[in-house]
Design a protein around this motif. Structure first.
Motif, PDB file in Angstrom:
ATOM      1  N   ARG A  72     -72.555-133.646 -91.608  1.00 17.36           N
ATOM      2  CA  ARG A  72     -71.372-132.763 -91.231  1.00 17.36           C
ATOM      3  C   ARG A  72     -70.248-132.820 -92.632  1.00 17.36           C
ATOM      4  N   LYS A  91     -62.815-139.290 -91.543  1.00 16.78           N
ATOM      5  CA  LYS A  91     -62.658-140.806 -90.951  1.00 16.78           C
ATOM      6  C   LYS A  91     -63.711-141.112 -90.336  1.00 16.78           C
ATOM      7  N   ARG A  92     -64.206-140.268 -89.096  1.00 15.36           N
ATOM      8  CA  ARG A  92     -65.388-140.439 -88.314  1.00 15.36           C
ATOM      9  C   ARG A  92     -66.557-140.318 -89.070  1.00 15.36           C
ATOM     10  N   GLU A  93     -66.656-139.291 -89.940  1.00 13.95           N
ATOM     11  CA  GLU A  93     -68.034-139.326 -90.742  1.00 13.95           C
ATOM     12  C   GLU A  93     -68.271-140.323 -91.875  1.00 13.95           C
ATOM     13  N   SER A 152     -59.511-136.630 -89.405  1.00 10.24           N
ATOM     14  CA  SER A 152     -60.276-137.177 -88.485  1.00 10.24           C
ATOM     15  C   SER A 152     -61.821-137.108 -88.736  1.00 10.24           C
ATOM     16  N   PHE A 184     -58.170-141.182 -79.528  1.00 11.04           N
ATOM     17  CA  PHE A 184     -59.566-141.149 -79.085  1.00 11.04           C
ATOM     18  C   PHE A 184     -60.499-141.698 -80.249  1.00 11.04           C
ATOM     19  N   ASP A 185     -60.002-141.619 -81.416  1.00 10.27           N
ATOM     20  CA  ASP A 185     -60.583-142.608 -82.206  1.00 10.27           C
ATOM     21  C   ASP A 185     -60.666-144.163 -81.990  1.00 10.27           C
ATOM     22  N   HIS A 235     -70.709-138.575 -82.350  1.00 11.17           N
ATOM     23  CA  HIS A 235     -69.323-138.853 -82.493  1.00 11.17           C
ATOM     24  C   HIS A 235     -68.343-138.105 -81.810  1.00 11.17           C
ATOM     25  N   GLN A 266     -63.655-146.779 -80.808  1.00 11.45           N
ATOM     26  CA  GLN A 266     -63.806-147.932 -81.314  1.00 11.45           C
ATOM     27  C   GLN A 266     -63.985-149.105 -80.280  1.00 11.45           C
TER      28      GLN A 266
END
Ligand SMILES: Nc1ncnc2c1ncn2[C@@H]1O[C@H](COP(=O)(O)OP(=O)(O)O)[C@@H](O)[C@H]1O
Lengths: 432, 215
Positions: free
Chosen positions: A226, A105-107, A102, B90-91, B169, B95
């Protein structure tokens, strides 16, 4: 149960509790020593340290870093205290596989499979505020990907505010610890900035990468604040190296590289790698010294740097007046030794300790494997009069950390090295 | 995810986008953006509300697909599976943040009868718990419909945390989910019947949020 108290309030309670416990223990100790007249402070410190340490580890990232920073600064905290604190670096809870995905993916915007040719989902090593994964880049190079635990940065300020309360209880004599904490805070915040670390990696790579020394290369396209991607360095840590029963010649070879690396930093007068912890150095199969972890580098103010370096010639000369003046400039002595007994004790300690530190430069070669020397150094750290009152210019946190780290590393390695050139380097820098 | 579900999910996403721009968006505009006939959109969704609420249902389908494609999924521990599921949702919410912030209450919370999302969510949680081989015998006793409901209420709480999480984020939400999942795992894997674990289970079970949210 839950190993991370997440709200500020909860964290506050933990510190408050520790504060009370520490207070209680000291009170108990005081009464006991009144009763039977003898003093087993060492024993007490150890217990206190373990307790505080237990509380500290619950706060994960920030606290660990504070613990580590202080633990390297012998003389600021009692020896037993730092002993327990140093264990902190081996105690970071892991980021699980789902969270790793996760975060990536986010970063970085995609799943690890899409970004790397291979990505090992099990971490290869723990880092202070995260962990390191091995990967293979699409161009075939091996990489180390350092991933930060989410939200660490946000908790630093509040953690430090709480740490301050705790430290105030431990540090006696109303000493001002704020400049130290401020310094630690700046460093901590910088350590959470993986982009800055990546840029540092690049600068060090340009400066030091050579036939003898290997440093990682930054991979900016796979890095964010990060997540830090860099090339992987093949090699083993100090303990593993020693376990492989290397010859004295091999030992001396690496010891020399290590020693020279530090003096080359001095020569260049630039940034200094300020985290001389054995985990940050690798012995590579082809005989190079690998230097990793650029989260803590320091640029010292010119004046301080020169004063610090001057400790060497001044101690070699053994000129008492010069020694006094220098330690005053460095804020270690508050007044001349004539003024009171405390300052005399400090001066005596500094004089001897400083001289011991200068010993490797007396002759052209020096054997760090010498047991007597090791005992000598250990004796000083154990019997420092500066038990729990911080003294010295705040930059001392890092210079002592680097310096002690350097000596401890070489002593554990048992290397005999040539110090002739390094002495010339120090004198050259000072005469410029 | 079968073909129909995929198309419907896509339509729902487009509807979500249009809704943010204009709450009174038309079938026609959604169909045009999707590149299909208005009649086909009508065939899948009778009302615009059903189109929008399908956005939520389809996040669970997407998750199931994600889990199937993940090689390592089967040896994930309980906490990994739980955090994987919640982080994924939550991802997805992230979006379509504006849409979710505008409609979560209406489509997910404020409903007299259980929404599809609720049913699907609880099923998924049930699957996660029941397929786990490491849950200790005393802990498995509390697995029940009521327990899955309590996890669902917990999800609303995470939603509230997420919706006001200002960290970059939404890192704080990630951290919270991670800590919660680890905590649940600890409670469920422990074989020791001791007071701490017992209290943990009790607290997990008796989430006070139920009452607050259903007001
Ligand atoms: N480039 C690299 N090549 C090989 N191993 C690495 C590399 N970077 C980190 N590691 C491994 O990960 C460990 C932790 O990384 P480090 O950068 O020291 O983390 P931190 O400073 O955040 O604690 C190191 O001790 C080392 O074993």
């Amino acid at each position: 149960m839950n190993d991370f108290p997440s709200t500020k309030y909860q964290r506050g309670k933990i510190f408050a509790k520790t504060g009370i416990e520490v207070g209680k223990k000291y009170a108990w100790h005081y009464l006991k020593s009144l009763a039977n007249g003898h003093n087993n402070r060492a024993d007490l410190h150890k217990k206190t340290a373990e307790e505080v340490f237990g509380q500290f580890t619950k706060l994960k990232g920030t606290a660990l870093k504070i613990a580590q920073s202080f633990s390297m600064d012998q003389g600021f905290l009692p020896d037993e205290f730092s002993e327990v604190m140093t264990q902190a670096q081996y105690r970071v809870p892991p980021i699980n596989r789902a969270l790793v995905r996760s975060i990536i993916k986010r970063e970085l915007g995609s799943q690890p499979e899409q970004l790397f040719q291979e990505f090992e989902t099990e971490a290869m090593a723990a880092a202070s505020i995260g962990q390191v994964h091995k990967a293979r880049l699409k161009d075939g190079r091996q990489a180390a990907v350092k991933i930060q635990y989410p939200g660490v940065r946000d908790t630093i300020s509040s953690d430090l505010a709480l740490a301050r309360i705790l430290m105030k209880r431990i540090v006696t004599g109303g000493s001002d610890i704020d400049p130290y904490l401020e310094e630690v805070k700046t460093t901590l915040l910088r350590e959470t900035d993986y982009i800055a670390e990546g840029e540092t990696i690049n600068r060090f790579h340009k400066r030091f990468s050579s036939d003898d020394l290997i440093t990682p290369e930054w991979i900016p396209e796979l890095s964010t604040n990060r997540v830090l991607s860099m090339t992987f360095i093949e090699g083993v840590h100090l303990d593993e190296f020693l376990a492989s029963q290397p010859s004295q010649q091999q030992i001396n070879h690496f010891g020399q590289l290590f020693w020279d690396f530090f003096h080359n930093q001095v020569r260049q007068k630039g940034e200094v790698h300020a985290d001389t912890h054995p985990g940050n150095f690798l012995f590579t199969p082809d005989g190079k010294l690998g230097v990793i972890d650029y989260g803590c580098v320091k640029t010292f103010p010119q004046e301080f740097f020169n004063d610090y370096l001057s400790l060497l010639p001044v101690h070699l000369e053994r000129d008492e007046q010069k020694i006094i003046n220098l330690y005053k400039r460095l804020d270690v002595l508050k007044a001349g030794p004539e003024s009171n007994k405390k300052e005399t004790t400090y001066l005596e300690f500094c004089k001897n300790y400083g001289y011991t530190f200068a010993m490797p430069y007396l002759e052209d070669r020096f054997d760090f494997g010498d047991k007597e020397y090791r005992e000598l150094i250990r004796g000083y750290t154990k019997n420092a009069p500066i038990t729990n009152e911080p003294r010295g210019n705040k930059h001392f946190i890092y210079t002592t950390r680097v310096h002690l780290g350097l000596y401890h590393f070489l002593m554990r390695l048992g290397a005999e090295i040539s110090t002739k050139k390094s002495k010339e380097i120090v004198f050259d820098v000072l005469n410029k | 995810m079968d073909k129909e579900k995929k198309i419907k999910a896509k339509i729902a996403e487009i509807a979500a986008q249009r809704y943010v721009r204009n709450e009174r968006f038309t079938y026609k505009s959604a169909a045009r953006q999707m590149g299909i006939e208005t009649s086909e959109v009508r065939k899948h969704f009778g009302t615009r509300a059903s189109m929008l609420s399908y956005f939520y249902d389809s996040r669970i389908y997407l998750y199931q697909e994600h889990a199937e494609q993940l090689d390592a999924y089967n040896d994930f521990t309980l906490s990994e599976k739980l955090s994987d599921f919640l982080l994924f949702l939550f991802d997805e919410f992230g979006q379509h943040q504006q849409f979710v912030l505008k409609t979560y209450k209406r489509f997910v919370i404020k409903n007299e009868k259980a929404t599809n999302f609720e049913v699907l969510f609880k099923d998924q949680v049930k699957k996660i718990f029941e397929s786990d081989g490491q849950i200790s015998a005393p802990s498995s006793l509390i697995l029940s419909t009521a327990f899955y409901s309590s996890v669902y209420y917990k999800f609303h709480a995470f939603y509230h945390f997420w919706s006001s999480d200002e960290s970059e984020h939404q890192q704080q939400t990630m951290a919270l989910i991670d800590k919660w999942s680890s905590f649940v795992e600890e409670i469920f894997y422990t074989k020791i019947v001791e007071k701490g674990a017992d209290l943990g289970k009790f607290l997990l079970y008796n989430s006070p949020l139920k009452k607050i949210l259903h007001k």
